[in-house]
Design a protein around this motif. Structure first.
Motif, PDB file in Angstrom:
ATOM      1  N   GLU A  13       0.816  -1.208   0.000  1.00 55.29           N
ATOM      2  CA  GLU A  13       0.000   0.000   0.000  1.00 55.29           C
ATOM      3  C   GLU A  13       0.851   1.261   0.000  1.00 55.29           C
ATOM      4  O   GLU A  13       0.326   2.356  -0.124  1.00 55.29           O
ATOM      5  N   LEU A  14       2.140   1.083   0.121  1.00 53.71           N
ATOM      6  CA  LEU A  14       3.026   2.237   0.254  1.00 53.71           C
ATOM      7  C   LEU A  14       2.974   3.127  -0.979  1.00 53.71           C
ATOM      8  O   LEU A  14       2.801   4.347  -0.875  1.00 53.71           O
ATOM      9  N   LYS A  15       3.075   2.542  -2.183  1.00 52.75           N
ATOM     10  CA  LYS A  15       3.066   3.335  -3.403  1.00 52.75           C
ATOM     11  C   LYS A  15       1.658   3.822  -3.739  1.00 52.75           C
ATOM     12  O   LYS A  15       1.477   4.902  -4.284  1.00 52.75           O
ATOM     13  N   GLU A  16       0.668   3.006  -3.424  1.00 54.79           N
ATOM     14  CA  GLU A  16      -0.699   3.363  -3.780  1.00 54.79           C
ATOM     15  C   GLU A  16      -1.189   4.582  -3.000  1.00 54.79           C
ATOM     16  O   GLU A  16      -1.784   5.498  -3.556  1.00 54.79           O
ATOM     17  N   LYS A  17      -0.934   4.622  -1.736  1.00 60.27           N
ATOM     18  CA  LYS A  17      -1.442   5.691  -0.896  1.00 60.27           C
ATOM     19  C   LYS A  17      -0.399   6.777  -0.630  1.00 60.27           C
ATOM     20  O   LYS A  17      -0.720   7.805  -0.048  1.00 60.27           O
ATOM     21  N   GLY A  18       0.851   6.522  -1.045  1.00 56.42           N
ATOM     22  CA  GLY A  18       1.881   7.521  -0.819  1.00 56.42           C
ATOM     23  C   GLY A  18       2.220   7.723   0.640  1.00 56.42           C
ATOM     24  O   GLY A  18       2.673   8.791   1.046  1.00 56.42           O
ATOM     25  N   ARG A  19       1.981   6.724   1.448  1.00 59.23           N
ATOM     26  CA  ARG A  19       2.233   6.842   2.879  1.00 59.23           C
ATOM     27  C   ARG A  19       3.615   6.291   3.213  1.00 59.23           C
ATOM     28  O   ARG A  19       4.130   5.402   2.538  1.00 59.23           O
ATOM     29  N   LYS A  20       4.176   6.811   4.264  1.00 55.98           N
ATOM     30  CA  LYS A  20       5.461   6.341   4.746  1.00 55.98           C
ATOM     31  C   LYS A  20       5.252   5.286   5.829  1.00 55.98           C
ATOM     32  O   LYS A  20       4.308   5.363   6.607  1.00 55.98           O
ATOM     33  N   LYS A  21       6.185   4.346   5.867  1.00 54.20           N
ATOM     34  CA  LYS A  21       6.107   3.328   6.908  1.00 54.20           C
ATOM     35  C   LYS A  21       6.449   3.940   8.262  1.00 54.20           C
ATOM     36  O   LYS A  21       7.350   4.758   8.374  1.00 54.20           O
ATOM     37  N   THR A  22       5.714   3.514   9.258  1.00 55.73           N
ATOM     38  CA  THR A  22       6.001   3.907  10.634  1.00 55.73           C
ATOM     39  C   THR A  22       6.396   2.661  11.395  1.00 55.73           C
ATOM     40  O   THR A  22       5.647   1.671  11.422  1.00 55.73           O
ATOM     41  N   TRP A  23       7.563   2.718  12.018  1.00 53.54           N
ATOM     42  CA  TRP A  23       8.082   1.564  12.741  1.00 53.54           C
ATOM     43  C   TRP A  23       7.670   1.656  14.207  1.00 53.54           C
ATOM     44  O   TRP A  23       7.946   2.641  14.882  1.00 53.54           O
ATOM     45  N   THR A  24       6.971   0.620  14.668  1.00 48.47           N
ATOM     46  CA  THR A  24       6.488   0.566  16.047  1.00 48.47           C
ATOM     47  C   THR A  24       6.943  -0.755  16.670  1.00 48.47           C
ATOM     48  O   THR A  24       7.262  -1.713  15.958  1.00 48.47           O
ATOM     49  N   PRO A  25       6.962  -0.852  18.012  1.00 46.24           N
ATOM     50  CA  PRO A  25       7.367  -2.108  18.653  1.00 46.24           C
ATOM     51  C   PRO A  25       6.475  -3.273  18.219  1.00 46.24           C
ATOM     52  O   PRO A  25       5.262  -3.136  18.085  1.00 46.24           O
ATOM     53  N   LYS A  26       7.083  -4.423  17.996  1.00 44.64           N
ATOM     54  CA  LYS A  26       6.342  -5.601  17.571  1.00 44.64           C
ATOM     55  C   LYS A  26       5.380  -6.069  18.652  1.00 44.64           C
ATOM     56  O   LYS A  26       4.207  -6.334  18.391  1.00 44.64           O
ATOM     57  N   LEU A  27       5.896  -6.191  19.867  1.00 52.01           N
ATOM     58  CA  LEU A  27       5.114  -6.670  20.984  1.00 52.01           C
ATOM     59  C   LEU A  27       5.387  -5.798  22.195  1.00 52.01           C
ATOM     60  O   LEU A  27       6.350  -5.006  22.221  1.00 52.01           O
ATOM     61  N   VAL A  28       4.566  -5.937  23.206  1.00 50.51           N
ATOM     62  CA  VAL A  28       4.798  -5.216  24.454  1.00 50.51           C
ATOM     63  C   VAL A  28       6.119  -5.670  25.059  1.00 50.51           C
ATOM     64  O   VAL A  28       6.384  -6.871  25.168  1.00 50.51           O
TER      65      VAL A  28
END
Length: 449
Positions: free
Chosen positions: A387-402
């Motif tokens: 969806e990155l190219k389609e929506k032009g959004r940047k990836k946001t990196w968040t913690p995988k688990l608590v």
């Protein structure tokens, strides 16, 4: 007022006994000689042996307290136990922690950390903050690969700590092979600036995995060779480091005190710099001192790039080298004006300081790239790559688990970063070593986004 203290005289096994932490105020010391990196051992104050070789080993108690660290660092004096000698000095300089919470490694645990890695399979690491007057502030990452030696990189802006930073990569320049005991040093001089231990601990070499879905990017999904040790007997991390270094691709987890849990980085070599520079045997190089000019924008070498090369005035300057000092260079102004970086021929040829061995094949001033391994550090992208190219959004990196990942951190530089051992700032080390009127390089800016 300068006070001198003496170190206890005892055999090596007695020097290794614990020395209780001194809660008194730090003792001011004085340095009259350059301290980092070691110079050629041509003018020693020790007693020469019969064939005129290196200085005879001296007991730590016989050293001049005001210059012992400089003499040890310069290779002019040998001691039987670097850990006991240097730790005794640092204990006198421990500062109380400031009001804000900061990580600190107690002296006792720091000594035990070093002791348990004094063997061929040791995996000790240190990150030094070096505020150099010419090269500017940088962070030296050193990794032990043998019982006596460590491979070193100079990282301009320090370790990346924000998985969503737009400047995630760093240039890491390969420097000289250092002695393992150099991991213990905190000191200062006019010629080399201040040096503090930003973090220290043990490293772990992880398999370098391949991402078959696409080309190499700046994140952790790197092109890597298959782990060849899955079916074989386990080998030490230092042996894995030597093999990964030869492959020019190192996936490294640092277990330190300041760095967060599971902090993992990737080191990749720029293939265009896989060469050895010619040995310089000519006369000393001099850099003219710039005259005062009208007020203008401060000089900087950033130029908007993640890790820029030095400007033309300081091209190919090794931040670990120091100018050779003669008796006529008593003035800091003259020392800065001369700016001489003539290294010993043997050090250039071997790319190793006296006492260390370049058995890993390190080549001076090769450029590597250092980046945060976000996936191995516990992060994952929250946007589907499709969806990155389609929506032009940047990836946001968040913690995988608590409990995974970490809060973003930033390396602010010498004005804010404290030693993880003594809680000193760079200027505190300058004060303790009686270095006055130190002039830092202008224009350096930390990466805070």
């Amino acid at each position: 007022m300068k006070r001198a203290c003496s170190l206890e005289s005892s055999p090596e096994h007695e020097l290794r006994n614990e020395i209780p932490l001194n809660d008194q105020h730090p003792i001011l010391l004085s340095l009259n000689a350059p301290v980092s990196p070691p110079q050629k051992r041509s003018s020693t104050k020790g007693v020469k042996d019969g064939d005129g070789g290196d200085a005879t080993p001296l007991n730590a108690s016989l050293l001049n307290t005001s210059s012992s660290l400089a003499a040890i660092e310069a290779g002019q004096v040998k001691v039987t136990d670097h850990l006991s000698t240097i730790s005794a000095k640092l204990k006198e300089c421990v500062r109380p922690l400031p009001t804000q919470p900061l990580p600190q490694l107690p002296i006792k645990e720091w000594m035990e950390l070093y002791r348990r890695n004094e063997h061929p399979e040791g995996r000790h690491f240190v990150i030094h903050q070096h505020d150099h007057p010419i090269a500017g502030p940088h962070y030296d990452l050193r990794l032990q690969f043998s019982e006596t030696s460590s491979v070193s990189w100079s990282v301009m802006y320090g370790m990346p700590g924000d998985p969503n930073s737009q400047r995630l990569n760093r240039n890491a320049t390969e420097t000289r092979i250092h002695c393992l005991w150099n991991h213990l040093i905190e000191t200062a001089s006019h010629q080399t600036g201040s040096l503090i231990i930003w973090d220290t601990g043990e490293y772990e070499i992880l398999p370098y995995q391949r991402d078959p879905s696409g080309p190499e990017t700046d994140d952790s999904r790197s092109e890597v060779s298959v782990d060849s040790h899955v079916l074989s007997e386990p080998i030490s991390d230092s042996a894995k480091l030597r093999e990964a270094f030869q492959n020019r691709k190192i996936r490294l987890r640092l277990h330190g005190t300041r760095l967060p849990k599971d902090y993992t980085i990737i080191l990749r070599m720029d293939k265009t710099t896989n060469f050895a520079r010619p040995i310089r045997q000519g006369p000393k190089r001099r850099r003219r001192q710039s005259r005062p000019r009208a007020p203008q924008a401060p000089f900087t070498s950033d130029s908007g790039s993640p890790s820029p090369p030095p400007s033309k005035q300081i091209l190919r300057v090794d931040p670990t080298l120091q100018p050779c000092q003669s008796e006529s260079q008593n003035s800091p102004i003259k020392a800065h004006a001369d700016d001489t970086y003539t290294a010993d021929i043997e050090i250039q040829r071997n790319n190793a300081y006296p006492g260390s061995s370049n058995t890993i094949g390190s080549i001076h001033q090769r450029r590597w790239y250092l980046s945060l391994d976000r996936e191995s550090s516990g992060f994952e992208p929250t946007v589907n790559p499709r969806e990155l190219k389609e929506k032009g959004r940047k990836k946001t990196w968040t913690p995988k688990l608590v409990g995974q990942g970490f809060e973003p951190f930033y390396v602010h530089g010498p004005e804010y970063e404290r030693s993880v051992i003594t809680a000193r700032l760079g200027r505190d080390v300058l004060d303790d070593e009686a270095v006055e009127k130190f002039v830092p390089r202008r224009g350096w800016r930390p990466v805070l986004h």
